[in-house]
Design a protein around this motif. Sequence first.
Motif, PDB file in Angstrom:
ATOM      1  N   LEU A  96       0.777  -1.360   0.073  1.00 52.22           N
ATOM      2  CA  LEU A  96       0.066   0.010  -0.073  1.00 52.22           C
ATOM      3  C   LEU A  96       0.658   1.380   0.185  1.00 52.22           C
ATOM      4  O   LEU A  96       0.330   2.221  -0.767  1.00 52.22           O
ATOM      5  CB  LEU A  96      -0.915  -0.010   1.113  1.00 52.22           C
ATOM      6  N   ARG A  97       2.007   1.174   0.745  1.00 52.64           N
ATOM      7  CA  ARG A  97       2.949   2.426   0.745  1.00 52.64           C
ATOM      8  C   ARG A  97       3.500   2.628  -0.816  1.00 52.64           C
ATOM      9  O   ARG A  97       3.634   3.697  -1.127  1.00 52.64           O
ATOM     10  CB  ARG A  97       3.975   2.238   1.674  1.00 52.64           C
ATOM     11  N   THR A  98       4.033   1.242  -1.289  1.00 54.60           N
ATOM     12  CA  THR A  98       4.336   1.228  -2.572  1.00 54.60           C
ATOM     13  C   THR A  98       3.381   1.861  -3.543  1.00 54.60           C
ATOM     14  O   THR A  98       3.904   2.704  -4.806  1.00 54.60           O
ATOM     15  CB  THR A  98       4.986   0.211  -3.115  1.00 54.60           C
ATOM     16  N   LEU A  99       2.158   1.617  -3.416  1.00 53.10           N
ATOM     17  CA  LEU A  99       1.031   2.114  -4.290  1.00 53.10           C
ATOM     18  C   LEU A  99       1.246   3.426  -4.358  1.00 53.10           C
ATOM     19  O   LEU A  99       1.008   4.119  -5.446  1.00 53.10           O
ATOM     20  CB  LEU A  99      -0.154   1.340  -4.003  1.00 53.10           C
ATOM     21  N   ALA A 100       0.884   4.160  -3.121  1.00 55.32           N
ATOM     22  CA  ALA A 100       0.953   5.480  -3.339  1.00 55.32           C
ATOM     23  C   ALA A 100       2.076   6.230  -4.043  1.00 55.32           C
ATOM     24  O   ALA A 100       1.887   7.314  -4.660  1.00 55.32           O
ATOM     25  CB  ALA A 100       0.861   6.191  -1.775  1.00 55.32           C
ATOM     26  N   ARG A 101       3.196   5.963  -3.826  1.00 54.36           N
ATOM     27  CA  ARG A 101       4.427   6.193  -4.519  1.00 54.36           C
ATOM     28  C   ARG A 101       4.403   5.990  -5.864  1.00 54.36           C
ATOM     29  O   ARG A 101       4.965   6.874  -6.662  1.00 54.36           O
ATOM     30  CB  ARG A 101       5.741   5.663  -3.854  1.00 54.36           C
ATOM     31  N   ALA A 102       3.987   4.754  -6.282  1.00 55.55           N
ATOM     32  CA  ALA A 102       3.956   4.424  -7.749  1.00 55.55           C
ATOM     33  C   ALA A 102       2.968   5.185  -8.228  1.00 55.55           C
ATOM     34  O   ALA A 102       3.255   5.707  -9.448  1.00 55.55           O
ATOM     35  CB  ALA A 102       3.505   2.865  -7.816  1.00 55.55           C
ATOM     36  N   GLU A 103       1.913   5.723  -7.726  1.00 54.83           N
ATOM     37  CA  GLU A 103       0.859   6.640  -8.338  1.00 54.83           C
ATOM     38  C   GLU A 103       1.434   8.036  -8.842  1.00 54.83           C
ATOM     39  O   GLU A 103       1.586   8.724  -9.836  1.00 54.83           O
ATOM     40  CB  GLU A 103      -0.303   7.008  -7.628  1.00 54.83           C
ATOM     41  N   VAL A 104       2.565   8.528  -7.673  1.00 57.07           N
ATOM     42  CA  VAL A 104       3.128   9.814  -8.180  1.00 57.07           C
ATOM     43  C   VAL A 104       4.207   9.633  -8.970  1.00 57.07           C
ATOM     44  O   VAL A 104       4.534  10.510  -9.918  1.00 57.07           O
ATOM     45  CB  VAL A 104       4.226  10.319  -6.668  1.00 57.07           C
TER      46      VAL A 104
END
Length: 298
Positions: A61-69
Amino acid sequence: MIVELRTLLAVARHGTFSAAGDRLGLTQAAVSGHMRRLEEALGFALFDRTGRSATLNAAGLRTLARAEVLVAGFDALGEPTTDEEWGKPLQVGAIASVQATLVTRALVPFRQRFPNCRVHLAPGVSLHMMDRVEAGELDVAILIRPTFEPPQELEWIPLVREHYVLLAPQDVRGDDWQRLVLEQPFIRYNRSSFGGRQVERYLREHVPTLREWVEVDDIQAMVAMVEGGLGVAVVPLTETIVPLPTRVRAIPLGGEPIHREIGVLCRRVAVSDAVKGFVACLRDKSNCELSSSRALQE
């Protein structure tokens, strides 16, 4: 890793490796391979795997937020840095009833702010335009709000609320809208549109039978037909038809009134300055509400 990050976003958006693969044109095995490569590159697991299911864990979930950016930033690399560099047209879709009113008003300040940005304005049915925004074929669409939630990657911004009324020829007596619909020939709002589907559901609840004889997708054409004595019609009181012709009168609908909400649909991420500027102009030039009572007073 951008390809793998896009696949991660698709998995999160659509829920499963299989659904993400269908959306991306990949097999489930290919999606699994993308996720394994991403996990190997990052050095930690992104999913809790149980049998055939896989759920994003806390690190995922943390990686997902960074991936969107990161993906949004990558997509923005090719965008212009100044208005003068904007080379491709702004692709705008709009239902017919707002093109000569709301869209035209918004284009005046938009042109002043972005004088070198060309605009391609295309008509369409709300459902098709929503698909085109999701596919990246349209930058912005002004349409009727669907009865279901738009895809997560799209943002809905409300602009105008328009109430439905029954239109009848001036010489047809009576104010009981249900009796008029039962007795008079009925001009139906095309059911391929979101608005037409709203009317269809409302009529099913309140009117047992109709003397339906024509189905039309153009609101102004429906007004002209009522003016010509061809029947009655349930339509939204949009700016393009008020004030109504002298030979047409509007009758409020009984029960709980229905309305349609018109708004803007655009992508949440990687939105250009021109898109943001056009949406801001639309919001500034939109009416908060076009109610039946106000329209009837004009």
